[in-house]
Motif scaffolding. Sequence first.
Motif, PDB file in Angstrom:
ATOM      1  N   ILE A 127      53.396 -20.731 -23.272  1.00  0.00           N
ATOM      2  CA  ILE A 127      53.675 -21.654 -23.566  1.00  0.00           C
ATOM      3  C   ILE A 127      54.610 -21.980 -24.230  1.00  0.00           C
ATOM      4  O   ILE A 127      54.826 -20.379 -24.143  1.00  0.00           O
ATOM      5  N   SER A 128      55.511 -22.280 -24.064  1.00  0.00           N
ATOM      6  CA  SER A 128      56.980 -22.159 -24.825  1.00  0.00           C
ATOM      7  C   SER A 128      56.662 -22.254 -26.182  1.00  0.00           C
ATOM      8  O   SER A 128      58.167 -21.552 -26.143  1.00  0.00           O
ATOM      9  N   THR A 129      55.925 -22.250 -26.491  1.00  0.00           N
ATOM     10  CA  THR A 129      55.992 -22.390 -27.604  1.00  0.00           C
ATOM     11  C   THR A 129      55.645 -20.652 -28.596  1.00  0.00           C
ATOM     12  O   THR A 129      56.200 -20.216 -29.543  1.00  0.00           O
ATOM     13  N   ASN A 137      51.278 -34.565 -26.438  1.00  0.00           N
ATOM     14  CA  ASN A 137      50.979 -32.911 -25.656  1.00  0.00           C
ATOM     15  C   ASN A 137      51.873 -32.212 -26.912  1.00  0.00           C
ATOM     16  O   ASN A 137      52.641 -31.814 -27.085  1.00  0.00           O
ATOM     17  N   ALA A 138      50.750 -31.537 -28.096  1.00  0.00           N
ATOM     18  CA  ALA A 138      51.145 -31.146 -28.344  1.00  0.00           C
ATOM     19  C   ALA A 138      50.873 -28.977 -28.543  1.00  0.00           C
ATOM     20  O   ALA A 138      50.105 -28.137 -28.603  1.00  0.00           O
ATOM     21  N   ALA A 139      52.459 -28.612 -28.155  1.00  0.00           N
ATOM     22  CA  ALA A 139      52.514 -27.508 -27.458  1.00  0.00           C
ATOM     23  C   ALA A 139      50.803 -26.956 -26.969  1.00  0.00           C
ATOM     24  O   ALA A 139      50.604 -26.109 -26.773  1.00  0.00           O
ATOM     25  N   GLY A 140      50.699 -27.893 -25.641  1.00  0.00           N
ATOM     26  CA  GLY A 140      50.521 -28.041 -24.951  1.00  0.00           C
ATOM     27  C   GLY A 140      49.184 -28.724 -24.701  1.00  0.00           C
ATOM     28  O   GLY A 140      48.357 -28.090 -24.203  1.00  0.00           O
ATOM     29  N   TYR A 141      48.192 -28.810 -25.978  1.00  0.00           N
ATOM     30  CA  TYR A 141      47.076 -28.952 -26.171  1.00  0.00           C
ATOM     31  C   TYR A 141      47.582 -30.301 -26.063  1.00  0.00           C
ATOM     32  O   TYR A 141      48.066 -31.527 -26.197  1.00  0.00           O
ATOM     33  N   LYS A 142      46.059 -31.127 -25.417  1.00  0.00           N
ATOM     34  CA  LYS A 142      46.113 -32.484 -25.096  1.00  0.00           C
ATOM     35  C   LYS A 142      45.881 -33.435 -26.349  1.00  0.00           C
ATOM     36  O   LYS A 142      44.343 -33.209 -26.366  1.00  0.00           O
ATOM     37  N   VAL A 143      46.026 -34.506 -26.883  1.00  0.00           N
ATOM     38  CA  VAL A 143      46.019 -34.777 -28.464  1.00  0.00           C
ATOM     39  C   VAL A 143      45.658 -36.621 -27.841  1.00  0.00           C
ATOM     40  O   VAL A 143      46.816 -37.093 -27.099  1.00  0.00           O
ATOM     41  N   TRP A 144      44.896 -37.280 -28.101  1.00  0.00           N
ATOM     42  CA  TRP A 144      44.822 -38.587 -27.875  1.00  0.00           C
ATOM     43  C   TRP A 144      44.290 -39.407 -29.250  1.00  0.00           C
ATOM     44  O   TRP A 144      44.017 -38.924 -29.912  1.00  0.00           O
ATOM     45  N   PRO A 145      45.592 -40.673 -29.802  1.00  0.00           N
ATOM     46  CA  PRO A 145      45.447 -40.689 -30.510  1.00  0.00           C
ATOM     47  C   PRO A 145      44.417 -41.233 -30.690  1.00  0.00           C
ATOM     48  O   PRO A 145      44.065 -41.887 -32.259  1.00  0.00           O
ATOM     49  N   THR A 146      43.895 -42.047 -29.853  1.00  0.00           N
ATOM     50  CA  THR A 146      42.785 -42.948 -30.171  1.00  0.00           C
ATOM     51  C   THR A 146      41.473 -42.262 -30.945  1.00  0.00           C
ATOM     52  O   THR A 146      41.134 -43.260 -31.689  1.00  0.00           O
ATOM     53  N   GLU A 147      41.306 -41.223 -30.925  1.00  0.00           N
ATOM     54  CA  GLU A 147      40.127 -40.115 -31.093  1.00  0.00           C
ATOM     55  C   GLU A 147      40.923 -40.286 -32.644  1.00  0.00           C
ATOM     56  O   GLU A 147      40.259 -39.700 -33.627  1.00  0.00           O
ATOM     57  N   VAL A 148      41.908 -39.280 -32.808  1.00  0.00           N
ATOM     58  CA  VAL A 148      42.201 -39.048 -34.022  1.00  0.00           C
ATOM     59  C   VAL A 148      42.552 -40.455 -34.732  1.00  0.00           C
ATOM     60  O   VAL A 148      42.202 -40.208 -36.236  1.00  0.00           O
ATOM     61  N   GLY A 154      53.647 -23.403 -18.115  1.00  0.00           N
ATOM     62  CA  GLY A 154      53.888 -24.525 -19.203  1.00  0.00           C
ATOM     63  C   GLY A 154      53.244 -25.191 -20.041  1.00  0.00           C
ATOM     64  O   GLY A 154      53.360 -24.370 -21.149  1.00  0.00           O
ATOM     65  N   GLY A 155      52.724 -26.555 -19.946  1.00  0.00           N
ATOM     66  CA  GLY A 155      51.980 -27.418 -20.639  1.00  0.00           C
ATOM     67  C   GLY A 155      53.193 -27.880 -21.678  1.00  0.00           C
ATOM     68  O   GLY A 155      52.458 -29.441 -22.362  1.00  0.00           O
ATOM     69  N   ALA A 156      54.492 -27.728 -21.670  1.00  0.00           N
ATOM     70  CA  ALA A 156      54.915 -27.896 -22.884  1.00  0.00           C
ATOM     71  C   ALA A 156      56.664 -28.002 -22.327  1.00  0.00           C
ATOM     72  O   ALA A 156      56.892 -26.845 -21.772  1.00  0.00           O
TER      73      ALA A 156
END
Length: 549
Positions: A296-298, A453-464, A323-325
């Motif tokens: 991944i790009s990072t 899309n944080a460093a290829g990981y999917k983060v869902w705002p509702t969950e956070v 891919g990913g980001a």
Amino acid sequence: MKHTAHFDYWPKRVAKTLTVPESTIYDNLAITAKKYPNKSAYEFYGGSATYGELLGEVDQVAGYLEHHCQVKKGDRVLLLMQNSPQFLISLFAILRVRAVAVAINPMSTTEDLQFFLEDGEIHLAFVGQELYPKIEPLIGTTMLKTVISTAYSEYIIEERALGIIPDVVKAPVQQLAKTISWKAALNSGSTPSAYKGKSDDMAMIPYTSGTTGTPKGCIHTNRTIQANTTGSYHWMTMSPDTVTLTSLPLFHVTGLTHSALNPILAGSEMIILTRWDRDYAIKAMEHFKISHWINISTMLIDFLANPKLAEYDISSLELVGGGGATLPVAVGEKLRQWTGLDYVEGYGLSETMSHTHFNPPNRPKLQCLGIPAFGVDARIIDPATGAELGADEEGELVVNAPQLFKGYYHRKEETKASHIELGGQQFFRTGDIVRMDDEGYFYMVDRVKRMINAAGYKVWPTEVESILYKHPAIQQACVVRYPDEVRGETVKALIILNEEYKGKVTDDEIIEWSKTQMASYKYPRIIEFRDSFPTTSSGKILWRQLQEA
């Protein structure tokens, strides 16, 4: 209408169609071990094994699963482990007994794991010992009854390692009360019954997240996994003498397909890293003559920022991609300057077992998803009406493909809602807004969903947000994406404090608290305190307005 413009830019000397093999993922390993029994399968911090030895250990663990744990065809088995030989052995042992591998992010919390165990109706788990404290409270309190634990140090040879071995890898074997040791499973002497695996057997359930943040299990068969494993093997021109750097997490469909299943199909060697370490990676590139690296790009940004880059010979590299980001243009240019190679980007989802699109290695475009892979019918529709759109029109990407999942596990309604019929065929709605140029290359525009899309990981705002609301000081929270030079996007939380906490709680305190409540890729990196949020007449927060601001 099916698009064909991209065939003019298809990789040279690669057929435009692909017949997906009827053999299984386990068959790939068995056939490779028969062809190359004495060839190195992997190197892991000084430890290594041939394909013959790898298959032998897979069958031994499979025998234990069948005869001592009564694992049967279709049973779901949790795989909670970082990159290691044991991850591969466990995965293929699960497949050998025709069970279903459910590989989960090692950063998951106990609460996350409880959901996966209950949703997947899971009785047995393979666990890296460092992750055991997270799962221990769930043994017996959920359907989980049996845990086989392992220490990564069981497979290393310290004096042969090329650099600093991560502490988690060096840690000696622990005796854990409620578990079966790896050695007990490996050395039970049990032989599995004759293998009768079929192409359409359910084989893996990778989990994704829906728009609400509730993860969904994607049902994949051997056939859907073979479509991408075989396709990318040809696309990347792999051979038995390819050497792959296995640095992407194997629990993730991209890492698994490109850094493990591909090399195993080819009979090539994997150099396995449990933790990303740019110094170890560059030594490995020179020492093992690594040719293929999907990242991944990072990772690539960090690798190219290494001041020791000029001290090592990395001329063996033939293909670098991922891919990913999206990769920043300046980084792509730096890669070409150092290696003469163009970065080969791709695009995919858990629902498609990694990629649906990949750039042709001979003619990639930067910051581009690529062209549709073997057998992929990719179209762009108006997300509201379903009408098909043409070149340079922005709309939702929908795909019909041989690697497409068979549905969400136990979620018929959500499976139905995620598909649309076009011309008598079912297409999966990706939820991503894209455009296609006149050469048939696809580009990301935005997401229909509210995903970060944080460093290829999917983060869902509702969950956070739902976790942030547990903090006594927080009255309201709205999570938005924020641009980040390294991670692509990062998590920002806008917060309204309860009156009695105003001026008494700092942003750093909330960030530190968040670290203890959620996986490390999810917690907010930036906190902004507000006195109010824009809302609808019914009181719903206008998150889109805050995102745009």
